[in-house]
Design a protein around this motif. Structure first.
Motif, PDB file in Angstrom:
ATOM      1  N   MET A  37       7.565   8.976  -5.808  1.00 13.67           N
ATOM      2  CA  MET A  37       6.834   8.269  -4.778  1.00 13.67           C
ATOM      3  C   MET A  37       5.765   9.190  -4.212  1.00 13.67           C
ATOM      4  N   GLU A  38       4.551   8.687  -4.115  1.00 15.52           N
ATOM      5  CA  GLU A  38       3.467   9.440  -3.494  1.00 15.52           C
ATOM      6  C   GLU A  38       3.659   9.375  -1.985  1.00 15.52           C
ATOM      7  N   LEU A  39       3.627  10.540  -1.320  1.00 18.94           N
ATOM      8  CA  LEU A  39       3.893  10.580   0.107  1.00 18.94           C
ATOM      9  C   LEU A  39       2.630  10.654   0.947  1.00 18.94           C
ATOM     10  N   GLU A  40       1.553  10.096   0.434  1.00 19.33           N
ATOM     11  CA  GLU A  40       0.310  10.091   1.189  1.00 19.33           C
ATOM     12  C   GLU A  40      -0.421   8.780   0.934  1.00 19.33           C
ATOM     13  N   LEU A  41      -0.896   8.203   2.017  1.00 25.13           N
ATOM     14  CA  LEU A  41      -1.697   6.986   1.885  1.00 25.13           C
ATOM     15  C   LEU A  41      -3.125   7.363   1.534  1.00 25.13           C
ATOM     16  N   LYS A  42      -3.763   6.522   0.794  1.00 28.65           N
ATOM     17  CA  LYS A  42      -5.181   6.700   0.503  1.00 28.65           C
ATOM     18  C   LYS A  42      -5.986   6.331   1.744  1.00 28.65           C
ATOM     19  N   GLU A  43      -7.239   6.786   1.812  1.00 26.24           N
ATOM     20  CA  GLU A  43      -8.078   6.524   2.973  1.00 26.24           C
ATOM     21  C   GLU A  43      -8.219   5.042   3.279  1.00 26.24           C
ATOM     22  N   ALA A  44      -8.306   4.228   2.275  1.00 33.02           N
ATOM     23  CA  ALA A  44      -8.511   2.795   2.473  1.00 33.02           C
ATOM     24  C   ALA A  44      -7.186   2.031   2.454  1.00 33.02           C
ATOM     25  N   ALA A  45      -6.145   2.628   3.013  1.00 31.15           N
ATOM     26  CA  ALA A  45      -4.836   1.975   3.023  1.00 31.15           C
ATOM     27  C   ALA A  45      -4.896   0.677   3.822  1.00 31.15           C
ATOM     28  N   ARG A  46      -4.093  -0.271   3.371  1.00 33.27           N
ATOM     29  CA  ARG A  46      -4.004  -1.576   4.011  1.00 33.27           C
ATOM     30  C   ARG A  46      -2.607  -1.735   4.612  1.00 33.27           C
ATOM     31  N   PRO A  47      -2.422  -2.714   5.511  1.00 34.96           N
ATOM     32  CA  PRO A  47      -1.092  -2.926   6.079  1.00 34.96           C
ATOM     33  C   PRO A  47      -0.012  -3.099   5.007  1.00 34.96           C
ATOM     34  N   GLU A  48      -0.341  -3.802   3.915  1.00 37.38           N
ATOM     35  CA  GLU A  48       0.667  -3.989   2.862  1.00 37.38           C
ATOM     36  C   GLU A  48       1.040  -2.666   2.198  1.00 37.38           C
ATOM     37  N   ASP A  49       0.118  -1.688   2.195  1.00 37.99           N
ATOM     38  CA  ASP A  49       0.434  -0.362   1.670  1.00 37.99           C
ATOM     39  C   ASP A  49       1.441   0.344   2.580  1.00 37.99           C
ATOM     40  N   VAL A  50       1.265   0.174   3.877  1.00 44.06           N
ATOM     41  CA  VAL A  50       2.194   0.770   4.844  1.00 44.06           C
ATOM     42  C   VAL A  50       3.595   0.178   4.639  1.00 44.06           C
ATOM     43  N   LEU A  51       3.669  -1.136   4.452  1.00 40.73           N
ATOM     44  CA  LEU A  51       4.969  -1.781   4.253  1.00 40.73           C
ATOM     45  C   LEU A  51       5.594  -1.373   2.921  1.00 40.73           C
ATOM     46  N   ALA A  52       4.791  -1.223   1.888  1.00 40.95           N
ATOM     47  CA  ALA A  52       5.312  -0.778   0.587  1.00 40.95           C
ATOM     48  C   ALA A  52       5.834   0.655   0.684  1.00 40.95           C
ATOM     49  N   PHE A  53       5.111   1.508   1.388  1.00 34.88           N
ATOM     50  CA  PHE A  53       5.553   2.888   1.588  1.00 34.88           C
ATOM     51  C   PHE A  53       6.878   2.901   2.354  1.00 34.88           C
ATOM     52  N   THR A  54       6.966   2.068   3.401  1.00 32.62           N
ATOM     53  CA  THR A  54       8.197   1.974   4.183  1.00 32.62           C
ATOM     54  C   THR A  54       9.359   1.556   3.295  1.00 32.62           C
ATOM     55  N   ASP A  55       9.150   0.550   2.451  1.00 30.97           N
ATOM     56  CA  ASP A  55      10.194   0.122   1.517  1.00 30.97           C
ATOM     57  C   ASP A  55      10.615   1.255   0.593  1.00 30.97           C
ATOM     58  N   ALA A  56       9.635   2.002   0.088  1.00 30.86           N
ATOM     59  CA  ALA A  56       9.932   3.103  -0.833  1.00 30.86           C
ATOM     60  C   ALA A  56      10.756   4.188  -0.141  1.00 30.86           C
ATOM     61  N   VAL A  57      10.406   4.517   1.093  1.00 31.30           N
ATOM     62  CA  VAL A  57      11.158   5.529   1.845  1.00 31.30           C
ATOM     63  C   VAL A  57      12.581   5.052   2.081  1.00 31.30           C
ATOM     64  N   LEU A  58      12.730   3.829   2.572  1.00 33.97           N
ATOM     65  CA  LEU A  58      14.051   3.327   2.940  1.00 33.97           C
ATOM     66  C   LEU A  58      14.913   3.022   1.724  1.00 33.97           C
ATOM     67  N   GLY A  59      14.288   2.732   0.593  1.00 35.84           N
ATOM     68  CA  GLY A  59      15.051   2.426  -0.611  1.00 35.84           C
ATOM     69  C   GLY A  59      15.588   3.646  -1.316  1.00 35.84           C
ATOM     70  N   GLY A  60      15.045   4.807  -1.001  1.00 34.83           N
ATOM     71  CA  GLY A  60      15.437   5.986  -1.744  1.00 34.83           C
ATOM     72  C   GLY A  60      16.177   7.034  -0.953  1.00 34.83           C
ATOM     73  N   GLU A  61      16.455   6.782   0.327  1.00 31.17           N
ATOM     74  CA  GLU A  61      17.074   7.805   1.166  1.00 31.17           C
ATOM     75  C   GLU A  61      17.944   7.160   2.236  1.00 31.17           C
ATOM     76  N   SER A  62      19.117   7.729   2.484  1.00 28.04           N
ATOM     77  CA  SER A  62      20.012   7.192   3.503  1.00 28.04           C
ATOM     78  C   SER A  62      20.093   8.081   4.742  1.00 28.04           C
ATOM     79  N   ASN A  63      19.396   9.213   4.755  1.00 27.95           N
ATOM     80  CA  ASN A  63      19.437  10.097   5.910  1.00 27.95           C
ATOM     81  C   ASN A  63      18.490   9.567   6.986  1.00 27.95           C
ATOM     82  N   LEU A  64      19.038   9.280   8.151  1.00 26.66           N
ATOM     83  CA  LEU A  64      18.264   8.698   9.250  1.00 26.66           C
ATOM     84  C   LEU A  64      17.099   9.596   9.650  1.00 26.66           C
ATOM     85  N   ASN A  65      17.354  10.860   9.841  1.00 26.19           N
ATOM     86  CA  ASN A  65      16.315  11.785  10.279  1.00 26.19           C
ATOM     87  C   ASN A  65      15.161  11.837   9.281  1.00 26.19           C
TER      88      ASN A  65
END
Length: 163
Positions: A1-29
């Motif tokens: 997973m790329e951990l950086e948004l591109k300059e022209a990120a859109r709201p759907e990119d933010v939501l996709a990134f959120t899904d990727a983070v939450l789908g791959g890790e169970s540590n709350l912090n």
């Protein structure tokens, strides 16, 4: 997973990134830290973004992962914008924090604030807090996007662990 948004990120990119983070890790912090960093990178004209978490023993809201200047570590229940939003269990947008009764000025540069409670299994467990140095910074599009991010967090909350 790329951990950086591109300059022209859109709201759907933010939501996709959120899904990727939450789908791959169970540590709350780790999850909250990555989402705070993501939102700090994505949202223009903000000076602080982070989380406050419920401390069961005291009933206070305690600082969690964030991006910005050092912040208030502990907020008593029902105090400030965070405590008010949590007591109401609803999103609170404050266009001018200088006019908000009992505002807690963690950063003297903040002029507007958005707080969205995280409700898991019917209980407020924390909140997303975003501050801006601009008056009336947060509009309907911001609220809609950030409520969607928080909804994803709330849905996954029971799967998180704190080690």
């Amino acid at each position: 997973m790329e951990l950086e948004l591109k300059e022209a990120a859109r709201p759907e990119d933010v939501l996709a990134f959120t899904d990727a983070v939450l789908g791959g890790e169970s540590n709350l912090n780790a999850n909250l830290a990555n989402i705070a960093a993501l939102l700090n990178q994505y949202l223009p004209r903000i000076n602080w973004v982070g989380f406050y978490l419920s401390e069961k023993a005291s009933g206070d809201w305690v600082l969690g992962p964030f991006a910005g200047k050092p912040a208030c570590t502990r907020i008593a229940r029902e105090h400030g914008v965070v405590g008010t939003a949590m007591a109401r269990a609803e999103t609170l947008v404050v266009d001018n924090v200088l006019e908000f009764p009992a505002h807690i000025a963690c950063d003297a540069d903040s002029r507007s604030e958005l707080v969205i409670p995280i409700i898991s299994q019917g209980q407020p467990v924390g909140c997303l807090d975003v501050d801006s140095p601009d008056f009336a910074r947060f509009g309907a599009e911001d609220v809609h996007l950030l409520e969607a991010v928080v909804a994803k967090l709330a849905k996954a909350w029971s799967n998180f662990h704190w080690y």
